[in-house]
Design a protein around this motif. Structure first.
Motif, PDB file in Angstrom:
ATOM      1  N   LEU A   1       3.412  -4.196   0.977  1.00 40.63           N
ATOM      2  CA  LEU A   1       3.104  -5.109  -0.123  1.00 40.63           C
ATOM      3  C   LEU A   1       1.663  -5.003  -0.604  1.00 40.63           C
ATOM      4  N   ASN A   2       0.788  -4.392   0.189  1.00 42.03           N
ATOM      5  CA  ASN A   2      -0.620  -4.335  -0.223  1.00 42.03           C
ATOM      6  C   ASN A   2      -1.196  -2.928  -0.320  1.00 42.03           C
ATOM      7  N   ILE A   3      -0.479  -1.929   0.163  1.00 37.89           N
ATOM      8  CA  ILE A   3      -1.056  -0.585   0.249  1.00 37.89           C
ATOM      9  C   ILE A   3      -1.433  -0.025  -1.118  1.00 37.89           C
ATOM     10  N   HIS A   4      -0.650  -0.311  -2.151  1.00 35.59           N
ATOM     11  CA  HIS A   4      -0.947   0.243  -3.477  1.00 35.59           C
ATOM     12  C   HIS A   4      -2.265  -0.298  -4.024  1.00 35.59           C
ATOM     13  N   ARG A   5      -2.510  -1.583  -3.817  1.00 33.67           N
ATOM     14  CA  ARG A   5      -3.769  -2.155  -4.295  1.00 33.67           C
ATOM     15  C   ARG A   5      -4.968  -1.630  -3.505  1.00 33.67           C
TER      16      ARG A   5
ATOM     17  N   ILE B   1       7.294   2.176  -7.032  1.00 38.04           N
ATOM     18  CA  ILE B   1       6.751   3.532  -7.058  1.00 38.04           C
ATOM     19  C   ILE B   1       6.302   3.853  -5.632  1.00 38.04           C
ATOM     20  N   SER B   2       6.641   5.033  -5.150  1.00 38.02           N
ATOM     21  CA  SER B   2       6.309   5.400  -3.781  1.00 38.02           C
ATOM     22  C   SER B   2       4.809   5.613  -3.621  1.00 38.02           C
ATOM     23  N   ILE B   3       4.352   5.601  -2.376  1.00 40.60           N
ATOM     24  CA  ILE B   3       2.940   5.846  -2.105  1.00 40.60           C
ATOM     25  C   ILE B   3       2.533   7.223  -2.611  1.00 40.60           C
ATOM     26  N   LYS B   4       3.359   8.227  -2.350  1.00 39.57           N
ATOM     27  CA  LYS B   4       3.035   9.583  -2.784  1.00 39.57           C
ATOM     28  C   LYS B   4       2.953   9.669  -4.306  1.00 39.57           C
ATOM     29  N   ASP B   5       3.939   9.108  -4.997  1.00 39.02           N
ATOM     30  CA  ASP B   5       3.937   9.163  -6.461  1.00 39.02           C
ATOM     31  C   ASP B   5       2.749   8.392  -7.042  1.00 39.02           C
ATOM     32  N   TYR B   6       2.357   7.330  -6.369  1.00 42.94           N
ATOM     33  CA  TYR B   6       1.210   6.547  -6.816  1.00 42.94           C
ATOM     34  C   TYR B   6      -0.073   7.361  -6.685  1.00 42.94           C
TER      35      TYR B   6
ATOM     36  N   LEU C   1      -2.478  15.303  -0.868  1.00 40.33           N
ATOM     37  CA  LEU C   1      -1.863  14.018  -1.153  1.00 40.33           C
ATOM     38  C   LEU C   1      -0.605  13.818  -0.321  1.00 40.33           C
ATOM     39  N   ASP C   2       0.142  14.884  -0.103  1.00 37.38           N
ATOM     40  CA  ASP C   2       1.329  14.800   0.750  1.00 37.38           C
ATOM     41  C   ASP C   2       0.963  14.281   2.129  1.00 37.38           C
ATOM     42  N   VAL C   3      -0.102  14.825   2.701  1.00 33.05           N
ATOM     43  CA  VAL C   3      -0.520  14.450   4.053  1.00 33.05           C
ATOM     44  C   VAL C   3      -1.001  13.008   4.081  1.00 33.05           C
ATOM     45  N   ILE C   4      -1.856  12.641   3.132  1.00 29.62           N
ATOM     46  CA  ILE C   4      -2.373  11.272   3.087  1.00 29.62           C
ATOM     47  C   ILE C   4      -1.234  10.283   2.862  1.00 29.62           C
ATOM     48  N   ALA C   5      -0.299  10.635   1.986  1.00 33.70           N
ATOM     49  CA  ALA C   5       0.853   9.762   1.737  1.00 33.70           C
ATOM     50  C   ALA C   5       1.670   9.568   3.006  1.00 33.70           C
ATOM     51  N   THR C   6       1.859  10.636   3.758  1.00 34.64           N
ATOM     52  CA  THR C   6       2.611  10.557   5.009  1.00 34.64           C
ATOM     53  C   THR C   6       1.925   9.627   6.003  1.00 34.64           C
ATOM     54  N   VAL C   7       0.595   9.754   6.108  1.00 31.03           N
ATOM     55  CA  VAL C   7      -0.174   8.900   7.013  1.00 31.03           C
ATOM     56  C   VAL C   7      -0.030   7.427   6.618  1.00 31.03           C
ATOM     57  N   LEU C   8      -0.199   7.142   5.329  1.00 27.87           N
ATOM     58  CA  LEU C   8      -0.132   5.755   4.867  1.00 27.87           C
ATOM     59  C   LEU C   8       1.276   5.191   4.979  1.00 27.87           C
ATOM     60  N   GLU C   9       2.279   6.023   4.739  1.00 23.96           N
ATOM     61  CA  GLU C   9       3.659   5.566   4.864  1.00 23.96           C
ATOM     62  C   GLU C   9       3.985   5.189   6.303  1.00 23.96           C
ATOM     63  N   LYS C  10       3.473   5.956   7.262  1.00 28.44           N
ATOM     64  CA  LYS C  10       3.705   5.647   8.673  1.00 28.44           C
ATOM     65  C   LYS C  10       3.027   4.335   9.061  1.00 28.44           C
TER      66      LYS C  10
ATOM     67  N   PHE D   1       5.805   0.931 -14.358  1.00 30.14           N
ATOM     68  CA  PHE D   1       5.937   0.010 -13.241  1.00 30.14           C
ATOM     69  C   PHE D   1       4.845  -1.017 -13.326  1.00 30.14           C
ATOM     70  N   GLU D   2       4.990  -2.070 -12.582  1.00 31.45           N
ATOM     71  CA  GLU D   2       3.944  -3.092 -12.494  1.00 31.45           C
ATOM     72  C   GLU D   2       3.899  -3.600 -11.069  1.00 31.45           C
ATOM     73  N   ILE D   3       2.713  -3.694 -10.524  1.00 32.24           N
ATOM     74  CA  ILE D   3       2.573  -4.178  -9.154  1.00 32.24           C
ATOM     75  C   ILE D   3       2.569  -5.710  -9.215  1.00 32.24           C
ATOM     76  N   SER D   4       3.714  -6.298  -8.972  1.00 28.28           N
ATOM     77  CA  SER D   4       3.871  -7.748  -9.121  1.00 28.28           C
ATOM     78  C   SER D   4       3.013  -8.485  -8.111  1.00 28.28           C
TER      79      SER D   4
END
Length: 217
Positions: A88-92, A46-51, A12-21, A211-214
């Motif tokens: 704005l859309n990565i979490h969804r 909420i951060s990508i990694k925490d999500y 998850l750390d690696v995938i989160a890093t990729v998506l964050e970049k 949290f809520e994804i507004s």
């Protein structure tokens, strides 16, 4: 409910890093006229990694699910050049692709009510996200062993801790009728086949969604 272990956190750390970049500093350049169903009006708190960790912890998603999820997101972007990833859309995209991957390779999975609570969206919105995601990838869920290995190797090489990812223990390229699985999403599905079947309802005991994804609804 079983929590994820350190090995899965590494993936998850690696995938989160990729998506964050991929999403870094894009919010200031987003044209609201191009907003899609996946966009929020502001970045979730909420951060990508925490999500990713939250989804893994409360949905029993393993690292194979998240690698498939990454492949599906890439496939969607390739099939739809006007779409792009941003903060704005990565979490969804993450929650929708994780559900699609889970239902594709697993016979037993949680209800969409459960996934909605984990993901911080309403059940109505999650159902819409799932259908839209599938339409955008044209229900093309098959992944060859070669393609999976390509992503697996890429994540392994990107891993800053140089810890090898665990290879999947089952064949995820099997054919399945996903259209049947997305029907009756509000009904719980047993997680095992013995007399102690566990059904997940809206009264499940786990950390409440803080949290809520507004969305601009």
């Amino acid at each position: 409910m079983t929590c994820i272990n350190n090995n899965k956190l590494t993936v998850l750390d690696v995938i989160a890093t990729v998506l964050e970049k991929l999403t870094q500093d894009k919010a200031t350049r987003i044209n609201k006229d191009s907003f899609t169903i996946f966009h929020a009006i502001q970045p979730p708190n909420i951060s990508i990694k925490d999500y990713l960790v939250r989804i893994a912890k409360y949905s029993n998603c393993n690292e194979t699910i998240f690698i498939l999820s990454l492949i599906y997101i890439d496939r969607l972007m390739q099939n739809n050049p006007s779409y792009s990833l941003d903060i704005l859309n990565i979490h969804r995209y993450i929650i929708a692709s994780s559900i699609v991957a889970t239902k594709y390779i697993n016979d037993f999975f949680y209800s969409n009510n459960h996934y909605a609570r984990i993901g911080g969206v309403s059940i109505e919105e999650l159902n819409a996200l799932e259908i839209e995601f599938l339409n955008l990838i044209k229900f093309d869920l098959y992944i060859s062993d070669e393609l999976y290995q390509q992503y697996y190797n890429g994540l392994s090489n990107t891993n800053p801790k140089n810890v090898k990812c665990n290879k999947p223990k089952k064949n995820f390229t099997k054919k399945t009728n996903l259209k049947n699985k997305i029907q009756n999403n509000e009904h719980s599905v047993p997680l095992n086949n013995n007399n102690n079947d566990v059904y997940i309802s809206s009264h499940s005991s786990y950390e409440s969604v803080a949290f809520e994804i507004s969305c601009d609804c």
